[in-house]
Scaffold this motif. Structure first.
Motif, short mmCIF file in Angstrom:
data_model
loop_
_atom_site.label_atom_id
_atom_site.label_comp_id
_atom_site.label_asym_id
_atom_site.label_seq_id
_atom_site.Cartn_x
_atom_site.Cartn_y
_atom_site.Cartn_z
N ARG A 292 87.04 9.52 69.67
CA ARG A 292 88.41 9.54 70.21
C ARG A 292 88.46 9.20 71.70
O ARG A 292 89.56 9.07 72.25
CB ARG A 292 89.01 10.93 69.97
N ILE A 293 87.31 9.08 72.32
CA ILE A 293 87.26 8.78 73.75
C ILE A 293 87.14 7.27 73.97
O ILE A 293 86.39 6.59 73.28
CB ILE A 293 86.06 9.51 74.40
N GLY A 294 87.92 6.76 74.92
CA GLY A 294 87.83 5.36 75.29
C GLY A 294 88.81 4.44 74.60
O GLY A 294 88.70 3.22 74.70
N ARG A 295 89.82 5.00 73.93
CA ARG A 295 90.78 4.16 73.21
C ARG A 295 91.95 3.70 74.05
O ARG A 295 92.59 2.69 73.74
CB ARG A 295 91.32 4.92 71.99
N ALA A 296 92.28 4.42 75.12
CA ALA A 296 93.53 4.16 75.84
C ALA A 296 93.37 3.27 77.06
O ALA A 296 94.33 2.64 77.50
CB ALA A 296 94.18 5.48 76.25
N GLY A 297 92.18 3.19 77.63
CA GLY A 297 92.02 2.38 78.84
C GLY A 297 90.64 2.55 79.44
O GLY A 297 89.85 3.38 79.00
N THR A 298 90.38 1.75 80.47
CA THR A 298 89.08 1.73 81.14
C THR A 298 89.30 1.72 82.65
O THR A 298 90.22 1.04 83.13
CB THR A 298 88.28 0.48 80.73
N PRO A 299 88.49 2.45 83.42
CA PRO A 299 88.67 2.48 84.87
C PRO A 299 88.63 1.09 85.52
O PRO A 299 87.87 0.21 85.10
CB PRO A 299 87.49 3.33 85.35
N GLU A 300 89.46 0.95 86.55
CA GLU A 300 89.53 -0.29 87.32
C GLU A 300 89.07 -0.09 88.75
O GLU A 300 89.13 -1.03 89.55
CB GLU A 300 90.97 -0.83 87.34
N GLU A 301 88.64 1.11 89.09
CA GLU A 301 88.19 1.38 90.46
C GLU A 301 87.14 2.50 90.45
O GLU A 301 86.92 3.17 89.45
CB GLU A 301 89.38 1.71 91.37
N ARG A 302 86.50 2.67 91.61
CA ARG A 302 85.31 3.53 91.69
C ARG A 302 85.63 5.00 91.42
O ARG A 302 84.83 5.70 90.77
CB ARG A 302 84.67 3.38 93.08
N GLY A 303 86.75 5.50 91.89
CA GLY A 303 87.06 6.92 91.70
C GLY A 303 87.13 7.30 90.24
O GLY A 303 86.53 8.30 89.81
N ALA A 304 87.85 6.50 89.45
CA ALA A 304 87.97 6.80 88.02
C ALA A 304 86.64 6.62 87.31
O ALA A 304 86.28 7.39 86.42
CB ALA A 304 89.03 5.90 87.40
N ALA A 305 85.87 5.59 87.71
CA ALA A 305 84.57 5.36 87.08
C ALA A 305 83.59 6.48 87.40
O ALA A 305 82.77 6.86 86.56
CB ALA A 305 84.01 4.02 87.53
N ALA A 306 83.65 7.02 88.61
CA ALA A 306 82.78 8.14 88.98
C ALA A 306 83.07 9.35 88.11
O ALA A 306 82.14 10.04 87.64
CB ALA A 306 82.96 8.48 90.46
N ALA A 307 84.34 9.63 87.86
CA ALA A 307 84.71 10.76 87.00
C ALA A 307 84.26 10.51 85.57
O ALA A 307 83.78 11.42 84.88
CB ALA A 307 86.21 11.00 87.07
N TRP A 308 84.41 9.27 85.10
CA TRP A 308 84.02 8.94 83.72
C TRP A 308 82.51 9.07 83.56
O TRP A 308 82.01 9.53 82.54
CB TRP A 308 84.48 7.54 83.37
N SER A 309 81.78 8.64 84.56
CA SER A 309 80.31 8.70 84.49
C SER A 309 79.81 10.14 84.49
O SER A 309 78.74 10.43 83.93
CB SER A 309 79.70 7.95 85.67
N ALA A 310 80.55 11.06 85.10
CA ALA A 310 80.05 12.42 85.35
C ALA A 310 80.44 13.45 84.30
O ALA A 310 79.74 14.46 84.15
CB ALA A 310 80.50 12.89 86.73
N PHE A 311 81.54 13.25 83.56
CA PHE A 311 81.99 14.33 82.69
C PHE A 311 81.04 14.55 81.52
O PHE A 311 80.44 13.61 80.99
CB PHE A 311 83.43 14.08 82.21
N GLY A 312 80.91 15.80 81.12
CA GLY A 312 80.01 16.13 80.02
C GLY A 312 80.72 16.24 78.68
O GLY A 312 80.25 15.74 77.66
#
Length: 395
Positions: free
Chosen positions: A96-116
């Motif tokens: 269910r994760i990753g269906r709505a959109g993808t980060p376009e900048e570093r802040g959002a990508a950092a959060a996506w990379s870090a969540f467990g």
């Protein structure tokens, strides 16, 4: 014999590439849909503040969220127990994760990379229901979070994200609206003055479905909440509404993207803000893209800012891209100014003091958005919060 000369490469807008370096690839991205996307923070360079997506943001205050180590553990969160609404934690590899959109900048990508783990809230009731998701027990440690809000086909619901207290939070929120569903998602920012909040909201709206996305930002030192709504199924409807009130030294930023990617879609964007106090700064950027296949689109966006004192700054930038001429209509508007003297004069002529007249004007200005939430308790509390802001300005 004359040697043939290879033609020079031509970059966008007819500009000619120089021979000293990869000039063509350094041209800034002009179209929102062409921005690079990735869930991996390593794919984005460190933020300097000169980038188009960051140039209005006080990036020095965001260093811990952009470049530091983020705690990706579960947030302390509570969800009201309502029939037809479920909440659960799932692993980051859940389908269910990753269906709505993808980060376009570093802040959002950092959060996506870090969540467990991701927090998934599902609305399945076909009768209207309301669920409140509360995050008010965070601390000052830099955190990453991921939330998925889904409305099943033909479901109807209101989900309110309540944010309060202290925090350094960077998060991604995915919103998935099933075919024929009607969903309202409200994000309320009433953080403490020391809070830093970066949020990217992504939404995909199903066939003949409707999403109303409402942002109310009243508290926090720096709040940067950027919703991207993708109308990628025929007959989808999207509304993005926002109300914000910036005090001295406060930075409130909202970058809204409405992406029409299917026939006969409709969107409306209305953001309204008030500013008071030295150094109060608001940023609104509205991007609307009507793609070539989005025939029959009906779209309009507007931003209004009301300046209450000297020393404030409101940046307001509407952008409209249209790739097809076969649309119902599209437009945008932006305005920033002080009180309307005629409104003040009219109220004073009815025996209302100048101070109370100004308060009434601001109330009406912001409450137009708050009244769209659809939950009486939340609306009443936000009315009281705006009243408190206005009372502070009168001292």
């Amino acid at each position: 014999m004359t040697q043939a000369v290879a033609p020079q490469e031509t970059a966008q807008h007819g500009l000619t590439a120089h021979s000293d370096g990869d000039w063509a690839n350094r041209v800034p991205v002009q179209t929102r849909s062409e921005r690079p996307k990735s869930t991996d923070v390593a794919d984005f360079a460190e933020v300097t503040g000169r980038e188009a997506v960051w140039k209005y943001t006080p990036v020095a205050k965001l260093d811990a969220l952009l470049n530091g180590r983020l705690d990706g553990g579960r947030l302390p969160v509570s969800v009201s127990e309502i029939a037809g609404v479920t909440a659960e934690w799932v692993s980051r590899d859940d389908a269910r994760i990753g269906r709505a959109g993808t980060p376009e900048e570093r802040g959002a990508a950092a959060a996506w990379s870090a969540f467990g783990e991701a927090h998934v809230v599902t609305v399945s009731s076909e009768e209207p229901v309301t669920a409140v998701v509360t995050r008010d027990a965070l601390d000052a440690a830099p955190r990453a979070a991921h939330t998925v809000i889904e409305a099943a086909a033909h479901a109807q619901g209101l989900v309110i994200l309540e944010n309060a207290g202290s925090a350094q939070l960077s998060e991604n929120v995915e919103i998935v609206v099933g075919d024929g569903a009607k969903l309202t998602v409200v994000s309320v920012q009433q953080w403490n003055d020391d809070a830093i909040h970066l949020a990217s909201h992504y939404a995909t709206v199903g066939r003949d479905a409707s999403l109303t996305h409402i942002v109310v930002s009243l508290g926090g030192g720096v709040v940067r909440l950027n919703p991207s709504i993708h109308l990628d199924h025929e007959g989808a409807n999207g509304e993005a509404l926002g109300a914000y009130f910036a005090d001295a030294g406060q930075h409130l930023e909202h970058q809204v993207y409405m992406d029409h990617d299917a026939p006969h879609t409709r969107s409306r964007v209305t953001y309204k803000g008030a500013l008071q106090g030295e150094g109060a700064h608001t940023v609104w950027i509205g991007d609307v893209l009507i793609r070539n296949n989005a025939t029959g689109t009906d779209s309009y966006e507007q931003n209004r800012n009301l300046v209450l004192t000297e020393g404030t700054r409101a940046d307001s930038i509407p952008n409209l891209e249209i790739e097809t001429g076969d649309i119902e209509g599209a437009g945008h508007a932006s305005a920033t100014g002080r009180f309307d003297d005629e409104h003040i004069f009219y109220l004073q002529s009815r025996g209302i003091s100048a101070e109370e007249a100004r308060r009434l004007v601001v109330r009406g200005f912001l409450f137009e958005v708050i009244a769209r939430i659809g939950d009486a308790a939340t609306e009443e509390r936000l009315h009281a919060a705006v009243e408190a802001e206005l009372a502070d300005s009168a001292r």
